[in-house]
Design an enzyme around this catalytic site. Structure first.
Site, short mmCIF file in Angstrom:
data_model
loop_
_atom_site.label_atom_id
_atom_site.label_comp_id
_atom_site.label_asym_id
_atom_site.label_seq_id
_atom_site.Cartn_x
_atom_site.Cartn_y
_atom_site.Cartn_z
CE LYS A 169 129.44 -86.56 -11.68
NZ LYS A 169 129.45 -85.69 -12.46
N1 PMP Z 1 135.49 -84.88 -14.29
C1 PMP Z 1 134.47 -84.80 -14.30
C2 PMP Z 1 134.70 -82.89 -13.45
C3 PMP Z 1 133.47 -85.12 -14.41
O1 PMP Z 1 131.71 -84.29 -14.32
C4 PMP Z 1 132.81 -86.09 -14.97
C5 PMP Z 1 132.20 -86.90 -15.39
N2 PMP Z 1 131.13 -87.39 -14.38
C6 PMP Z 1 134.21 -87.44 -15.16
C7 PMP Z 1 136.03 -86.61 -14.90
C8 PMP Z 1 134.51 -88.63 -15.40
O2 PMP Z 1 133.97 -88.77 -14.67
P1 PMP Z 1 133.87 -90.92 -14.65
O3 PMP Z 1 134.39 -91.41 -15.51
O4 PMP Z 1 133.43 -90.87 -13.90
O5 PMP Z 1 131.97 -90.51 -15.37
#
Ligand code: PMP
Length: 329
Positions: A169
């Site tokens: 991320k």
């Molecule tokens: N994909 C992307 C590109 C994101 O930015 C997010 C948000 N963090 C998610 C998926 C969903 O991840 P999470 O459920 O861990 O927030």
């Protein structure tokens, strides 16, 4: 940030910086920091809910583990452990006085002003770890969770994992997300769905995606350049516990249009039904039954009204429990 925003958004007055608490207004960096020029940050988005049993952070450890994994991919070595960052997060929430909030830990390459380094390499630049938090409402709008949203398929492909690992991320990945989101919003949609470099469904600019078909759930595999979402994992576990089959498989664009139901998952978006894609109505054009059933379980868990699947420890409570308080009093 303008004072008006601070007043309306309820931002925590302190920021955690490398082990110390500083004022919000002092959380600033030099414009020649590596991160500003080369995008070298990794971060998390986490929610703390005001549950029926007090404030609690949803899947804190998993988020901070993912943060550290993102840092590892980019050869960043933060000076703090998963446990230390988790503890700092909980302490900062207590200090903030907020009973619910969105938490943003970020690790980045800065600038050593005594001995500056301006090149791409980055490994000579200091690594900083910060945590900030603020109250943030429903990311896709108050109505989205019930009525669903209108989305489009983006003309931008999702980054391919061999050039920008989607598993990390990283701040820089969100340049791709911005292209997707801006195009969608300017076209009158709430969000865009990106296809991967092979043309298969990947994810939204900040959400994973699920298809419901014939009572089963389908979602793209990690190989489709997706972020391994923690909400995605939560939904998979909840659905399996409900006896719903979950299949991770490549999904064609046209399968989106023919789905019985469709929804996004994410920390900010939670579980958001999608009612149309490219102006084609999905299923009944309203939130589907299975989507609602999964939402109900999810919201009961994040409100501490029922345990997580397999009694897993998904909530980190910020304050002592009522029993303890009574005992101390
Ligand atoms: N994909 C992307 C590109 C994101 O930015 C997010 C948000 N963090 C998610 C998926 C969903 O991840 P999470 O459920 O861990 O927030």
């Amino acid at each position: 940030m303008a004072e008006k925003d601070v007043a309306t958004m309820k931002i925590a007055p302190k920021v955690w910086k490398n082990g110390e608490l500083i004022d919000w207004n002092d959380a600033r960096i030099h414009v020649m920091s590596h991160v500003v020029n080369y995008g070298s940050s990794v971060f998390e988005g986490i929610r703390c809910y005001n549950t029926s049993r007090g404030s609690a952070v949803f899947r804190l450890k998993e988020h901070i583990r993912r943060l550290m994994n993102s840092a590892k991919i980019y050869r960043m070595e933060p000076k703090f452990s998963v446990e230390e960052v988790c503890e700092a997060t909980v302490n900062l929430i207590r200090e903030s006085g907020l009973d619910s909030c969105y938490i943003r830990p970020v690790i980045f390459r800065g600038l050593d002003e005594e001995n500056p380094s301006f090149g791409v390499f980055g490994m000579l630049n200091p690594i900083h770890t910060y945590i900030a938090m603020w109250q943030w409402g429903k990311y896709l709008g108050e109505e989205a969770l019930e009525n669903g949203i209108d989305v489009c398929v983006s003309s931008w492909n999702r980054i391919t994992s061999n050039s920008m690992p989607a598993m990390a991320k990283a701040g820089a990945n969100y340049m791709n997300s911005q292209l997707i989101k801006m195009e969608a919003k300017l076209g009158g949609f709430a969000e865009g769905i990106a296809l991967d470099d092979r043309g298969y469904v990947s994810e939204g600019s900040g959400e994973n995606i699920f298809i419901v078909n014939g009572g089963k759930l389908y979602t793209p595999p990690l190989g489709a350049s997706i972020l391994p979402g923690i909400t995605r994992d939560s939904v998979v576990q909840i659905a399996r516990e409900m006896g719903i089959e979950v299949i991770e498989t490549t999904i064609q664009r046209s399968a989106l249009y023919l789905a019985d139901e469709l929804f996004f998952t994410g920390t900010a978006a939670e579980i958001s039904p999608i009612r149309s894609v490219d102006r084609i109505s999905i299923g009944s054009g309203k939130r589907g039954e299975l989507t609602k059933a999964i939402q109900d379980e999810f919201f009961a868990i994040i409100d501490a009204r029922r345990p997580a699947p397999n009694n897993a420890d998904w909530l980190t409570f910020v304050h002592d429990t009522g029993e303890k308080k009574t005992a101390v009093a």
